[in-house]
Motif scaffolding. Structure first.
Motif, short mmCIF file in Angstrom:
data_model
loop_
_atom_site.label_atom_id
_atom_site.label_comp_id
_atom_site.label_asym_id
_atom_site.label_seq_id
_atom_site.Cartn_x
_atom_site.Cartn_y
_atom_site.Cartn_z
N PHE A 1 -7.24 -1.48 2.91
CA PHE A 1 -6.67 -0.23 3.00
C PHE A 1 -7.61 0.85 2.60
CE2 PHE A 1 -3.95 2.44 0.00
CZ PHE A 1 -3.20 2.94 1.29
N LEU B 1 -2.76 0.10 -3.89
CA LEU B 1 -2.68 -1.22 -3.56
C LEU B 1 -2.02 -2.02 -4.72
CD1 LEU B 1 -4.12 -3.21 -0.76
CD2 LEU B 1 -3.92 -4.11 -2.91
N ALA C 1 -4.48 0.71 7.12
CA ALA C 1 -4.71 -0.54 6.64
C ALA C 1 -4.88 -1.31 7.70
CB ALA C 1 -3.55 -0.80 6.02
N CYS D 1 0.87 -1.19 -0.06
CA CYS D 1 0.08 0.04 0.02
C CYS D 1 0.91 1.46 -0.02
CB CYS D 1 -0.83 0.01 1.20
SG CYS D 1 -1.74 -1.28 1.47
#
Length: 196
Positions: free
Chosen positions: A150, A53, A157, A42
């Motif tokens: 995320f 991501l 996250a 991420c």
């Protein structure tokens, strides 16, 4: 919508899934993925309120002159694609931070799963270090598969370790095999036509 105030289960329901060999950049909508030996990174710029991501299966890919293999399968391409997409949408490299997950050993196939997971985790750490992108959270290796959620706008996250049952391992293996099969399928001349 204020996704950060929602329970994780609702965030997962509303998220955009990122399968193996793919990446996504969003400003608001949550992103999710399910990992085995693969790695997801991420990247986000909290000031620009944008993040993305990726989900890659191998650290790098040797391409022959006759190969038609999808580049995003490999971490070196997946990382570049994600970083460039963020920069193109207004992120600034000095502000980008990372959170990275995966590299688990969920299916033993003559010792290769462990090696692939370790190589993926090592690659992600080294690539981020080389690019000067700080890793502010990570969860690598171990005997688990992982579900990652995320929130790109704020960089939050969640990584849920999943004790890998035979059923979970089969789902992950089936998804990875299906993706690999699309790469191995013979290409016809129509496959090279891009419609717009």
């Amino acid at each position: 919508m204020d996704y950060a105030s929602l329970p994780a289960r609702e965030i997962e329901r509303l998220s955009r899934n990122v399968p193996p060999g793919a990446w996504a950049v969003e400003r608001e909508r949550p992103l999710s993925t399910l990992l085995g030996s693969c790695v997801a990174v991420c990247l986000f710029d909290a000031q620009a309120r944008i993040g993305g991501l990726n989900h890659f299966m191998l650290p790098n890919l040797q391409r022959s002159a006759h190969s038609e293999v999808d580049s995003l399968l490999a971490g070196d391409y997946a990382m570049e694609a994600l970083l460039n997409a963020l920069l193109a949408q207004g992120a600034r490299k000095p502000r980008i931070q990372a959170k990275a997950f995966g590299g688990g050993t969920i299916i033993e196939t003559s010792g290769q799963s462990l090696a692939i997971g370790q190589r993926n985790a090592h690659f992600a750490r080294e690539w981020l270090k080389r690019e000067g992108i700080p890793v502010i959270a990570s969860d690598f290796l171990g005997p688990w598969s992982r579900k990652v959620l995320f929130l790109p706008s704020v960089g939050d996250a969640w990584c849920k370790r999943i004790v890998t049952s035979h059923a979970t391992a089969e789902v992950i293996a089936r998804e990875e095999r299906a993706y690999a099969a699309t790469l191995a399928a013979p290409k016809t001349p129509d496959d090279n036509v891009e419609l717009f």
